[in-house]
Structure formats: structure tokens, C-alpha cells
Design a protein around this motif. Structure first.
Motif, short mmCIF file in Angstrom:
data_model
loop_
_atom_site.label_atom_id
_atom_site.label_comp_id
_atom_site.label_asym_id
_atom_site.label_seq_id
_atom_site.Cartn_x
_atom_site.Cartn_y
_atom_site.Cartn_z
N ILE A 78 -9.32 -14.03 57.62
CA ILE A 78 -8.39 -13.04 57.09
C ILE A 78 -9.03 -11.65 57.12
O ILE A 78 -10.16 -11.46 56.66
N SER A 79 -8.29 -10.68 57.66
CA SER A 79 -8.81 -9.32 57.74
C SER A 79 -8.82 -8.63 56.38
O SER A 79 -9.82 -8.03 55.97
N PHE A 80 -7.69 -8.68 55.69
CA PHE A 80 -7.56 -8.01 54.39
C PHE A 80 -6.69 -8.85 53.47
O PHE A 80 -5.80 -9.57 53.93
N VAL A 81 -6.91 -8.70 52.17
CA VAL A 81 -5.99 -9.26 51.19
C VAL A 81 -5.42 -8.09 50.37
O VAL A 81 -6.16 -7.21 49.93
N PHE A 82 -4.10 -8.08 50.24
CA PHE A 82 -3.40 -7.10 49.41
C PHE A 82 -2.93 -7.84 48.17
O PHE A 82 -2.15 -8.80 48.27
N ALA A 83 -3.40 -7.42 47.01
CA ALA A 83 -3.15 -8.22 45.81
C ALA A 83 -2.99 -7.34 44.58
O ALA A 83 -3.52 -6.22 44.52
N GLY A 84 -2.26 -7.86 43.60
CA GLY A 84 -2.07 -7.12 42.36
C GLY A 84 -1.48 -7.98 41.26
O GLY A 84 -1.01 -9.10 41.51
N ASP A 85 -1.49 -7.44 40.06
CA ASP A 85 -0.95 -8.15 38.89
C ASP A 85 -0.52 -7.10 37.87
O ASP A 85 -0.48 -5.90 38.19
N LEU A 86 -0.22 -7.52 36.66
CA LEU A 86 0.29 -6.61 35.63
C LEU A 86 -0.77 -6.14 34.64
O LEU A 86 -0.51 -5.25 33.84
N LEU A 87 -1.95 -6.73 34.68
CA LEU A 87 -2.93 -6.47 33.64
C LEU A 87 -3.74 -5.20 33.92
O LEU A 87 -3.79 -4.72 35.05
N GLY A 88 -4.37 -4.65 32.88
CA GLY A 88 -5.13 -3.42 33.01
C GLY A 88 -6.20 -3.50 34.08
O GLY A 88 -6.97 -4.47 34.13
N GLN A 89 -6.24 -2.52 34.96
CA GLN A 89 -7.18 -2.47 36.08
C GLN A 89 -7.07 -3.71 36.99
O GLN A 89 -8.03 -4.09 37.65
N SER A 90 -5.90 -4.33 37.02
CA SER A 90 -5.64 -5.50 37.88
C SER A 90 -6.73 -6.56 37.72
O SER A 90 -7.26 -7.11 38.70
N MET A 91 -7.06 -6.88 36.48
CA MET A 91 -8.18 -7.77 36.22
C MET A 91 -7.92 -9.21 36.66
O MET A 91 -8.86 -9.92 37.03
N ALA A 92 -6.67 -9.65 36.64
CA ALA A 92 -6.39 -11.00 37.12
C ALA A 92 -6.75 -11.12 38.59
O ALA A 92 -7.29 -12.14 39.03
N THR A 93 -6.48 -10.08 39.35
CA THR A 93 -6.82 -10.07 40.77
C THR A 93 -8.33 -10.00 40.96
O THR A 93 -8.91 -10.76 41.76
N SER A 94 -9.00 -9.11 40.26
CA SER A 94 -10.44 -8.91 40.43
C SER A 94 -11.21 -10.21 40.22
O SER A 94 -12.10 -10.55 41.01
N THR A 315 11.59 -5.45 42.21
CA THR A 315 11.77 -4.23 41.42
C THR A 315 10.71 -4.13 40.34
O THR A 315 10.31 -5.15 39.75
N GLY A 316 10.24 -2.93 40.05
CA GLY A 316 9.18 -2.77 39.07
C GLY A 316 9.47 -1.71 38.03
O GLY A 316 10.06 -0.67 38.34
N ALA A 317 9.04 -1.95 36.79
CA ALA A 317 9.15 -0.98 35.70
C ALA A 317 7.77 -0.39 35.46
O ALA A 317 6.84 -1.09 35.07
N LEU A 318 7.62 0.91 35.68
CA LEU A 318 6.31 1.56 35.69
C LEU A 318 5.95 2.10 34.31
O LEU A 318 5.88 3.30 34.08
N LEU A 319 5.70 1.19 33.38
CA LEU A 319 5.29 1.61 32.05
C LEU A 319 3.90 1.06 31.73
O LEU A 319 3.40 0.15 32.41
N SER A 320 3.29 1.59 30.73
CA SER A 320 2.02 1.08 30.22
C SER A 320 2.07 1.14 28.70
O SER A 320 2.98 1.75 28.12
N LYS A 321 1.09 0.54 28.06
CA LYS A 321 1.03 0.64 26.60
C LYS A 321 0.91 2.10 26.16
O LYS A 321 1.54 2.53 25.19
N THR A 322 0.13 2.86 26.89
CA THR A 322 -0.08 4.26 26.53
C THR A 322 1.21 5.07 26.65
O THR A 322 1.62 5.78 25.73
N SER A 323 1.87 4.95 27.80
CA SER A 323 3.10 5.74 28.00
C SER A 323 4.18 5.33 27.00
O SER A 323 4.90 6.17 26.46
N PHE A 324 4.29 4.02 26.73
CA PHE A 324 5.30 3.56 25.77
C PHE A 324 5.00 4.09 24.37
O PHE A 324 5.89 4.59 23.68
N ASN A 325 3.75 3.98 23.94
CA ASN A 325 3.39 4.43 22.59
C ASN A 325 3.49 5.93 22.44
O ASN A 325 3.62 6.44 21.31
N GLU A 326 3.45 6.67 23.52
CA GLU A 326 3.63 8.11 23.48
C GLU A 326 5.09 8.52 23.61
O GLU A 326 5.41 9.71 23.70
N GLY A 327 5.98 7.54 23.66
CA GLY A 327 7.41 7.83 23.69
C GLY A 327 7.95 8.21 25.05
O GLY A 327 9.05 8.76 25.15
#
Length: 343
Positions: A78-94, A315-327
Motif C-alpha cells: 500500500i502506498s498511502f493510507v487516508f484515515a480519520g475519526d472523531l476524537l481529538g487529534q484523530s487519536m483512534a487512527t494514530s 455528511t459532517g458536522a464541524l463542531l468541537s467541544k470548544t466551539s460548542f461551549n463558546e456558543g
């Protein structure tokens, strides 16, 4: 030569193929309507791990391993893997796929990450920068609740507009040949439309479907314009994570633009759960929702030629704990991929 089509789309003169794929899910997903189609269903949602986050990493690791094994490939193929998840800093992927030692390009598009990963993987192969790529995304109900809402121990009430984050991971092996080592490719990717951030100012994190639907409508309208097609060009138009509320919003928004997708539209978040018996309210969501549904259900329909051509659009919702808590509001994004039966 591959070419830009319109404002935001890419048309491939030579398709890139999904050679094989794998889906690993949790117990609730295994009890749903698609349960028998998944490659592996966990016996418990911790998957033998100590934490929810570690369990999500294991989901990714097992999904990639299964996909590679199905195609008779090794990580070094495999040349490359493109990966992601929902957790902070994509820790599930790392932590999940580090043992494979494949060059990694981490991606984040919230629940649209599967569409983003596939788009980038296809572009890499079509552009001659890679021979084979793996795209993988994951989510876990418990880790996502802790990340974005409340830990399960709180026992908080969820409104009917809320979606249930899917515990699952889907992995896809991409290549330039129509036939893989083990036979015919599962589907051909022939075009993509890249979405942009769309923000209607909604702030309800318990109604992700309504927050994401405007972005889905925008990407679909752009896709139809860029390729000069109508919804009838597709057997199915498949969104990732809108659920029942978001589906209604999407259909209404497009009708205001003179576009009717009601006959073609299905949503992975609606298909994966039985909303009445499984108490998932509006349906499913999460990076794993569209990924496992694509692998287990959508590609099967294309392989069996029940569908010839579909538009797959997580489809994705681009929120985080920080943005939500800041209104702040919850912007959305959606990426569309055209999939065709290999025949």
C-alpha cells in the motif's frame, strides 16, 4: 486526462476501483437490519480493551487487516493510507493503524470523513502518485459521547432529533486495475464533487441532521450543475448521516431549488438501525456510519448489479467541544463520490 468539471468536481477519464473492503461493527449495529452483512460484529463494545478509545482504535486496526487479507495484500503493498475519526487529534487512527507502518495522511471531515478519504485516495491513484491506497474511518458511540456530549455514566436524556453514533469502522482498498488479486473489483469510482463549509447558524448539537443538511443540499446542487445531470442519473443518492430529521430538511431545501431527490434518496443513518425497535431516535451518525454501510450494503448492491450507478455523499458536522461551549454555530460539509458497477 483527468479533468476538473465545473466549479467543484472532478471527472476521471480512467476509473479508480474499490478492489475490496471490510466492515467491523459493535453489538447494536449487528442487531440492526444490516447485521448479517457486516464482516465482523464485536461480542461487546469494548472489543476486549480497557477503554472506549482503545476499542475504537482496535476497530480500525481490524478493518484494515480484514480488507488487506481479502485482497491478498500486505501493508508494504500500500502506498498511502487516508484515515480519520472523531476524537481529538484523530487519536483512534494514530493508535489504531500505527502497527501497519503504512505512510499515513490523516483526514478530518467529521462524519463526512469517509467521503473525503475516498476522494483523496482516488485523486492520488488517478494522478499517478500511488498504486494502491487504503481509506479507513471509524467512530464509537461511547467515545463520541464522551468527546462531544456527556459520558455514558451521566445517563442524560437524548431528544428525538438526536442521532446515535455508530460503533464501527470501514476500510477500503483502492487500485487502478478493474480486477484485484481475488477477482473483480467491488465498484468503480468515476467522479467526485468536493464540498465546502456551509453554515446556517444552527447551534443544536442534538440535531446534527438539521445542521448537516444545508451542506448536503449545497454539494448536491453543485454536483448536478457541474455535470449537467439530474437525480434520475442515479439509482440511489446516498447521504451518510442525516437521519430522519436531516433527510426531511435536505429534501425540502432541494425542492426550493427545483430539485427533487425523494425517489432516489436513502440515508446510511436510517438504513443501519431499526429506529423503532432499537431506540436510536433520528438514526445513525459518525465516521463509521457511512463507511460500514458502504462496505456492507451499498457495494453489495453494485456488485450484484441491483444498482448500476449511485452517488455516495457522507455528511459532517464541524463542531468541537470548544466551539460548542463558546456558543458557536455548527457548520456542515459533504463530499460526493460517484460509484458505478464494474459489470
Amino acid at each position: 486526462m483527468n479533468q476538473k468539471s465545473g466549479k467543484a468536481s472532478i471527472k476521471l477519464t480512467q476509473p479508480v476501483y474499490i478492489l475490496n473492503s471490510a466492515s467491523v461493527v459493535g453489538t447494536k449495529e449487528g442487531e440492526g437490519p444490516l447485521g448479517l452483512l457486516f464482516d465482523k460484529v464485536g461480542e461487546d463494545d469494548l472489543f476486549g480493551c480497557a477503554t472506549w478509545e482503545e476499542a475504537e482504535s482496535k476497530l480500525q486496526k481490524e478493518a484494515v487487516g480484514l480488507a488487506l487479507d481479502k485482497e491478498g495484500l500486505r501493508p508494504e503493498d500500500i502506498s498511502f493510507v487516508f484515515a480519520g475519526d472523531l476524537l481529538g487529534q484523530s487519536m483512534a487512527t494514530s493508535f489504531g493503524i500505527s502497527t501497519y507502518q503504512i505512510p499515513l495522511l490523516g483526514v478530518y471531515g467529521a462524519c463526512s470523513t469517509c467521503g473525503e478519504a475516498l476522494t483523496l485516495g482516488v485523486m492520488s491513484i488517478a494522478g499517478g502518485f500511488a498504486d494502491k491506497c487504503v481509506c479507513v474511518t471509524s467512530s464509537h458511540f461511547a467515545s463520541a459521547e464522551k468527546e462531544f456530549r456527556f459520558p455514558l455514566e451521566y445517563g442524560n436524556q437524548r431528544p428525538l432529533s438526536a442521532t446515535w453514533t455508530v460503533t464501527g469502522s470501514g476500510a477500503f482498498v483502492l487500485g487502478r486495475e478493474a480486477k484485484g488479486i481475488n477477482g473483480k473489483a467491488r465498484a468503480a469510482v468515476t467522479a467526485m464533487t468536493v464540498g465546502k463549509v456551509v453554515d446556517y447558524g444552527l447551534r443544536d448539537s442534538m440535531n446534527m441532521g438539521a445542521c448537516m443538511a444545508p451542506a448536503a443540499a449545497d454539494t448536491l446542487a453543485q454536483h448536478f450543475t457541474d455535470f449537467a445531470v439530474t437525480p434520475e442519473a442515479y439509482d440511489r443518492i446516498i447521504t451518510g448521516d442525516l437521519g430522519k430529521v436531516g433527510q426531511r430538511v435536505l429534501v425540502d431545501l432541494l425542492r426550493e431549488r427545483g430539485i427533487d431527490i425523494s425517489k432516489q434518496h436513502i440515508d446510511c443513518g436510517i438504513e443501519i438501525f431499526d429506529g423503532e425497535s432499537q431506540d436510536t431516535h433520528a438514526g445513525g451518525s459518525g465516521c463509521g456510519c457511512s463507511a460500514v454501510t458502504l462496505s456492507a450494503y451499498v457495494l453489495k448492491q453494485l456488485e450484484e448489479e441491483n444498482w448500476k450507478k449511485v452517488l455516495f455523499m457522507p455528511t459532517g458536522a464541524l463542531l468541537s467541544k470548544t466551539s460548542f461551549n463558546e456558543g458557536r454555530s455548527v457548520p456542515g460539509i459533504a463530499h460526493a463520490v460517484v460509484l458505478e458497477s464494474v459489470g
